[in-house]
Design an enzyme around this catalytic site. Structure first.
Site, PDB file in Angstrom:
ATOM      1  N   GLU A  94      -3.787  -9.672   3.946  1.00  0.00           N
ATOM      2  CA  GLU A  94      -4.627  -9.391   5.135  1.00  0.00           C
ATOM      3  C   GLU A  94      -5.743 -10.400   5.334  1.00  0.00           C
ATOM      4  O   GLU A  94      -6.130 -10.713   6.461  1.00  0.00           O
ATOM      5  CB  GLU A  94      -5.212  -7.977   5.041  1.00  0.00           C
ATOM      6  CG  GLU A  94      -4.211  -6.846   5.213  1.00  0.00           C
ATOM      7  CD  GLU A  94      -3.413  -6.519   3.962  1.00  0.00           C
ATOM      8  OE1 GLU A  94      -3.512  -7.266   2.954  1.00  0.00           O
ATOM      9  OE2 GLU A  94      -2.672  -5.528   3.989  1.00  0.00           O
ATOM     10  N   GLU A 100       0.845  -1.207   0.000  1.00  0.00           N
ATOM     11  CA  GLU A 100       0.000   0.000   0.000  1.00  0.00           C
ATOM     12  C   GLU A 100       0.878   1.255   0.000  1.00  0.00           C
ATOM     13  O   GLU A 100       0.584   2.233  -0.679  1.00  0.00           O
ATOM     14  CB  GLU A 100      -0.937  -0.023   1.221  1.00  0.00           C
ATOM     15  CG  GLU A 100      -1.995  -1.117   1.082  1.00  0.00           C
ATOM     16  CD  GLU A 100      -2.939  -1.213   2.277  1.00  0.00           C
ATOM     17  OE1 GLU A 100      -2.414  -1.429   3.387  1.00  0.00           O
ATOM     18  OE2 GLU A 100      -4.156  -1.072   2.101  1.00  0.00           O
TER      19      GLU A 100
END
Ligand SMILES: NC(=O)c1ccc[n+]([C@@H]2O[C@H](COP(=O)([O-])OP(=O)(O)OC[C@H]3O[C@@H](n4cnc5c(N)ncnc54)[C@H](O)[C@@H]3O)[C@@H](O)[C@H]2O)c1
Length: 696
Positions: free
Chosen positions: A126, A106
């Site tokens: 995740e 990210e």
């Protein structure tokens, strides 16, 4: 050196992230990235900024050492860092090598340009913790690699090698040779060309027939994810990346992320993640304890367990000398081991040459002379103390000094076995689970005299052979089987009162257990439980036990191996078929003992079985047999098919609240057929419930 190093190379500033081992985005690193950026922005000589990590990792994402601490969310948060990078006025180039995962990816996607070397591992993992990316990952990745590819990565959590993504907008250039040099050259080029800054948020993602695609995705992901909410929410977030403006997509991502953070499934997965790491730690054995060298292993007894145990070592490239009393058993084991590898080769998991390499590491023998140079021996002979005694006395004579002597016993007293040798400090238990080459769990049994370095060495060895090792003290059944005995004992009481094997198996399987108690007993062999019960009747005559399973065994119904058990089995098949004869036997038995059968609901079945585990788990903790509650959870998650989304029995009890567990136990004790002795809360459970605390 701090968590990041800032320096200037000509016209380019470089921030080198330096938070080993994987540049986890901890508080200090986040602060230093922002500080470095501010430096670069104010230094007129600097025209571009390169953000780089180590060869091992650009960044592996959140710093797990900070998980749950105030530092993990302290400002500058990851979102703040990301905004600062994306909004910067000078071009920022992420130079990616090694792991680039989760928050690390990210971060990279917030930079204006990205260059990478081949072999970098790109992932948004995740979902594996029941979460989803929460810092723009679900909105930026679809803009760079397309919604379909992004969805696959986000829903699976799997890493993709950078070269596979080299044609996409994720990477502006693939670098051959030195990454920093390549990134600096690239930065020089964009400055010289005056290339405009590319902000990923400004890319308009397009997907023809998006509606149809996401409908299809929801159906397939929903069916595969069953008990886990995260994958479907990932689909929603990626769909938003296509359908909504960036800001709105990010807002939705945040909302879904927060929901998942609070979901019991994610809490359970995160618990399991940390429990696995905790299990490797032994409070009184320092981490740097020097380990003994284990280059060669011996296994004694080439039966079911000995063969499976041997496979573990061979697969890890460790030579094994396999000693067996019977020639036929030895030949059979060798054939069986080859069969396991050939089956893997057939499925394409091994090359034919690897099968031969592994087989070449195996030396079958019938002579103890061949064990002289083994560094460790694992005994897996018959479960009889006299047989173990003979073997350990012999091992004491032949094994070299310092060799580790391990026993795979499941029920015998390890301290007694150790006392058969003149070196009890070298003796340890390695309790593998069947099939030993498949099951992840290894209970490492610490004897009274087991040396600390022996324990540390075996824990290290467990990792090498890809097992999840949990330390257990010496007691009957160790952690897992001591608890399962109470679970099975309770299952038999339920049978007497009105439930059927099928009903109970279905209830707990629906709840999430891989296999109900009766299918499990049929698989393990009902004779094993019978032997244990006979011992209990002698040793603990006060303990209440249903005799119904004995009736079954008296008929020779030992389970799958005899074709008949609690169920019947057709030749060559494993389906458990309900057998009216067994059901009749159960009904007759209830009548005989004067119990009027009643309809028992699923909730009661599940609670009675699971709370039986919890109560014994509490006793095990209290006795110091398990080091921590989460170790017990690991035993059940990796060895007994406990549903991972429920986090293990102790974690599950915490989630319900120990007060409520104790209250239910009180109700079960009051049941006219209940056994108040069975439902007496273990002192630790009682105390924690009274204090409003949990096990974990
Ligand atoms: N079967 C399981 O599910 C399981 C699970 C965990 C632990 N264990 C334990 O593992 C051990 C072995 O169990 P198993 O199921 O593999 O038994 P098994 O009967 O399949 O194998 C035992 C083997 O040991 C050999 N043997 C017996 N005495 C010997 C001796 N003195 N020297 C050399 N070889 C000898 C036998 O010939 C046989 O091949 C037992 O202690 C058992 O409690 C079994």
């Amino acid at each position: 050196m701090g968590s990041a190093v800032y320096d200037v190379h000509g016209q380019s500033a470089v921030i080198t992230m330096n938070n080993p081992p994987v540049n986890g985005l901890g508080f200090d690193l986040r602060r230093e990235i922002v500080a470095g950026l501010a430096h670069a922005e104010t230094d007129a000589k600097v025209k571009a900024l390169v953000l780089i990590g180590s060869p091992r990792a650009f960044s592996g994402g959140a710093d797990i050492r900070e998980f749950g601490s105030p530092k993990s969310t302290a400002e500058p948060s990851l979102n703040t860092v990301i905004l600062a990078l994306e909004n910067a006025g000078k071009p920022i180039v992420a130079a990616i090598g090694g792991a680039c995962m989760g928050g690390g990816l990210e971060l990279a996607m917030a930079c204006h340009f990205r260059v990478a070397v081949n072999g970098a591992q790109i992932a948004l993992p995740e979902v594996k913790l029941g979460l989803m990316p929460g810092a723009g990952g679900t909105q930026r990745l679809p803009r760079l690699i397309g919604a379909e590819a992004a969805l696959n990565m986000i829903v699976s959590g799997e890493a993709v090698p950078s070269e596979k993504l080299s044609g996409t907008a994720l990477f502006d250039e693939m670098i051959e040779g030195d990454l920093l040099e390549g990134a600096l050259a690239f930065a020089g080029k964009i400055v010289a060309e005056g290339r405009p800054l590319k902000r990923v948020r400004d890319i308009k993602p397009s997907l023809p027939n998006a509606e149809g695609f996401f409908q299809f995705a929801r159906n397939t992901v929903g069916a595969a994810a069953k008990n886990f909410p995260a994958p479907l929410k990932c689909v929603d977030a990626v769909a938003a990346a296509v359908a909504l403006p960036f800001e709105e997509g990010v807002r939705l991502e945040r909302e879904l992320f927060v929901q998942l953070m609070q979901s019991p499934e994610s809490r359970a997965l995160r618990h399991a993640f940390f429990a696995e790491r905790a299990a490797a730690k032994i409070p009184d054995v320092p981490e740097g304890t020097p380990l003994r060298k284990i280059d060669k292993v011996a296994v004694i007894g080439a039966g079911t367990m000995g063969s499976g145990i041997t496979v573990n070592f061979l697969s890890a490239g460790i030579p094994v000398t396999l000693l067996e009393a019977k020639k036929e058993a030895l030949d059979k084991a060798r054939g069986g081991i080859r069969g396991i590898y050939e089956a893997s080769a057939k499925k394409g998991r091994l090359k034919p040459q690897q099968v031969e390499e592994r087989m070449a590491l195996l030396t079958p023998t019938q002579s103890y002379d061949d064990l002289k140079d083994a560094d460790m021996v694992v005994e897996a002979v018959f479960e009889e103390i006299s047989v173990k005694e003979a073997v350990f006395r012999r091992l004491d004579e032949v094994m070299k000094p310092g060799a580790i002597l391990a026993s795979n016993t499941s029920t015998l007293d390890l301290n007694r076995i150790a006392a058969f040798t003149k070196r009890p400090h070298d003796v340890i238990g390695t309790h593998f689970f069947s099939p030993a080459n498949v099951m992840k769990l290894l209970e490492v049994v610490r004897g009274e005299k087991t040396a600390k370095d022996v324990l540390a060495t075996v824990m290290g060895m467990a990792k090498k052979i890809k097992k999840t090792a949990v330390v257990s003290g010496v007691c009957d059944g160790f952690i897992g089987n001591r608890m399962v005995e109470q679970y099975l004992r309770q299952a038999l009481f339920l049978l007497e009162e009105g439930a059927s094997p099928r009903q109970m198996d279905r209830a707990v399987e629906k709840w999430g257990m891989a296999m109900g108690p009766f299918r499990m007993s049929d698989l393990a062999g009902n004779d094993i439980g019978w032997a244990i019960r006979k011992r209990r009747y002698r040793e603990q005559p006060g303990m209440k036990y249903s005799r119904i399973a004995d009736r079954l065994c008296e008929q020779g119904r030992f389970g799958q191996k005899t074709g008949l058990g609690w169920y019947r089995y057709e030749a060559g098949r494993r389906d458990a078929i309900p057998d009216p004869a067994v059901e009749q036997m159960i009904v007759d038995y209830s009548k005989e003992i004067g119990v009027e059968r009643r309809k028992i609901g699923e909730e009661e079945i599940v609670q009675r079985l699971i709370f039986a585990l919890v109560n014994e788990g509490a006793a095990i903790l209290h006795d110091g047999i398990a080091q921590r509650a989460s170790d017990i959870d690991m035993v059940y998650l990796t060895g007994y098919g406990f549903p991972v989304y429920r986090g293990g029995p102790m974690f599950y009890a915490d989630e319900i609240g120990l007060y409520n567990v104790v209250a239910s136990m009180g109700r079960f004790a009051a049941n006219p057929h209940g056994d108040p002795g069975f439902w007496k809360p273990a002192p630790l459970l009682d105390r924690l419930a009274a204090e409003g605390k949990g096990f974990n």
